[in-house]
Design a protein around this motif. Structure first.
Motif, PDB file in Angstrom:
ATOM      1  N   ASP A  61      38.382  37.358 -15.511  1.00 18.55           N
ATOM      2  CA  ASP A  61      37.904  35.947 -15.791  1.00 18.55           C
ATOM      3  C   ASP A  61      36.102  36.231 -15.901  1.00 18.55           C
ATOM      4  N   GLY A  62      35.710  35.483 -16.564  1.00 21.61           N
ATOM      5  CA  GLY A  62      34.079  35.414 -16.591  1.00 21.61           C
ATOM      6  C   GLY A  62      33.412  36.622 -17.378  1.00 21.61           C
ATOM      7  N   THR A  63      34.183  37.756 -17.857  1.00 16.57           N
ATOM      8  CA  THR A  63      33.584  38.942 -18.357  1.00 16.57           C
ATOM      9  C   THR A  63      32.591  38.435 -19.669  1.00 16.57           C
ATOM     10  N   VAL A  64      31.675  39.204 -19.820  1.00 14.72           N
ATOM     11  CA  VAL A  64      30.882  39.209 -21.229  1.00 14.72           C
ATOM     12  C   VAL A  64      31.603  40.233 -21.911  1.00 14.72           C
ATOM     13  N   MET A  65      32.308  39.894 -22.928  1.00 14.06           N
ATOM     14  CA  MET A  65      33.030  40.470 -23.805  1.00 14.06           C
ATOM     15  C   MET A  65      32.263  41.289 -24.762  1.00 14.06           C
ATOM     16  N   ASN A  66      31.204  42.180 -24.587  1.00 19.58           N
ATOM     17  CA  ASN A  66      30.713  42.810 -25.639  1.00 19.58           C
ATOM     18  C   ASN A  66      31.014  44.357 -25.695  1.00 19.58           C
ATOM     19  N   GLN A  67      32.236  44.519 -25.015  1.00 17.67           N
ATOM     20  CA  GLN A  67      32.706  46.057 -25.020  1.00 17.67           C
ATOM     21  C   GLN A  67      33.948  46.029 -25.927  1.00 17.67           C
ATOM     22  N   GLY A  68      34.856  46.857 -25.775  1.00 18.11           N
ATOM     23  CA  GLY A  68      35.894  47.250 -26.636  1.00 18.11           C
ATOM     24  C   GLY A  68      37.024  45.996 -26.936  1.00 18.11           C
ATOM     25  N   LYS A  69      37.314  45.362 -25.729  1.00 19.55           N
ATOM     26  CA  LYS A  69      38.329  44.334 -25.873  1.00 19.55           C
ATOM     27  C   LYS A  69      37.925  43.027 -26.617  1.00 19.55           C
ATOM     28  N   SER A  70      38.661  42.693 -27.796  1.00 20.64           N
ATOM     29  CA  SER A  70      38.591  41.640 -28.589  1.00 20.64           C
ATOM     30  C   SER A  70      39.030  40.468 -28.307  1.00 20.64           C
ATOM     31  N   GLU A  71      39.894  40.449 -27.688  1.00 20.99           N
ATOM     32  CA  GLU A  71      40.538  38.901 -27.260  1.00 20.99           C
ATOM     33  C   GLU A  71      40.968  38.821 -26.010  1.00 20.99           C
TER      34      GLU A  71
END
Ligand code: AN0
Ligand code: CP
Length: 318
Positions: A81-91
């Motif tokens: 929860d609450g991650t900044v999704m600026n790495q490998g995970k798209s969704e």
């Protein structure tokens, strides 16, 4: 029944086994039940039996199965929860699970243990996220810590192949394997066997240090001497698992634990069982798996009826 995440979701294992055996005699009798219903099978790991038998089970019930391999075809999902999704995970699984729920009436999930982080595995990250965010029933097709469809198929197989005895001696034996394997199959088999303690004298045998999660094996007898464990047995269920204590490590590859004919000779003409896939002549010698006492193919066949009875119970409750 809403979800099927563990064998304990069944009101009665014994009754369910009886129902599955009855279902086998007329596999298409509930075709109307699943009409216009879709089951989505989501695979985060490889499979042969689970993938095909669960589709077959759905088809037998008149359901339409749709399959997706997340390992190779899906977007990589984020679970935190609450991650900044600026790495490998798209969704994020939040959206994915809600979206999938709009296409499917039931969702089934295979997501193995990573075997690196015990706490993370025991929290069942993938399965729990789908239970949390999906709005439809969820079926466990082998999660980090359990494989309850396998355990139900195993219970059916024991019922069909048991000798006429008051109490059966059922032995779960560890066997060597070159790779680190999950605890899920061993855990669920143990849970099923312990739940049947009125009918089974249940013994687990493995090298010292290979104890499964003690919460899953409470009530079982642990015997470190494999040959002693095999004496008088009616069923030898074999499975490798990596160390639980030294989490995910392959601490032992001792070939003296391989299931051979001379070990089976001390049993009471025991049936040999394995969930498959199995590495021949590592886990079990050809002479045992090819013997008349091997029921591994019948066991794999029962995967269809285990899945079918579980899906039937879920459909009846939709
Ligand atoms: C998996 C396991 O041990 O959990 C699946 C068994 C059904 N086996 C392998 O990865 C070989
Ligand atoms: N026994 C079992 O679950 O096999 P698969 O991994 O091939 O589905």
């Amino acid at each position: 029944m809403k979800h099927y995440t563990s064998i304990h979701d069944l009101t009665s294992i014994k009754e369910t086994v009886k129902e599955a055996i009855a279902l086998k005699k007329n596999t298409l009798q509930f075709q109307e039940l699943g009409k216009n219903k879709v089951v989505g099978l989501l695979f985060f790991n490889n499979s042969l039996r689970t993938r095909l038998s669960t589709q077959k089970a759905a088809l037998n019930l008149g359901m339409e199965p749709i399959v997706m391999n997340f390992g190779s075809e899906g977007w990589q999902l984020e679970y935190e929860d609450g991650t900044v999704m600026n790495q490998g995970k798209s969704e994020h699984v939040k959206e994915a699970a809600q979206v999938i729920s709009q296409y499917c009436d039931v969702v089934a999930i295979r997501a193995f243990a990573g075997l690196e982080d015990k706490e993370k595995d025991e929290a069942e990250e993938v399965l729990s996220a789908f239970i949390k965010y999906a709005s439809v029933p969820v079926v466990n097709m082998e999660s980090s810590v359990g494989h309850p469809l396998q355990a139900l198929a195993d219970a059916i197989s024991i019922e069909e192949h048991k000798p006429a005895k008051e109490k059966l001696k059922v032995v779960l034996s560890w066997a060597p394997h070159p790779r680190a394997l999950p605890h899920a199959v061993g855990n669920s088999f143990a849970e099923m066997a312990i739940a049947n303690e009125d009918d089974f004298d249940f013994v687990i045998t493995h090298p010292k240090g290979y104890e499964l999660n003690p919460e899953k094996t409470k009530g079982a007898t642990i015997e470190y001497d494999q040959k002693k464990a095999f004496e008088g047995a009616d069923f030898i269920y074999t499975k490798n698992w990596s160390s639980y204590k030294d989490y995910g490590q392959v601490a032992c590859k001792d070939a003296s634990w391989t299931i051979t004919a001379d070990k089976m000779a001390v049993t009471d003409n025991a049936k040999f069982m394995h969930c498959l896939p199995v590495r021949r002549n590592v886990v079990v010698a050809d002479e045992v798996i090819d013997s008349e006492n091997s029921i591994v193919i019948a066991q794999a066949n029962n995967r269809t009826y285990a899945a079918q009875i579980v899906l039937k119970k879920i459909l009846e409750n939709l």
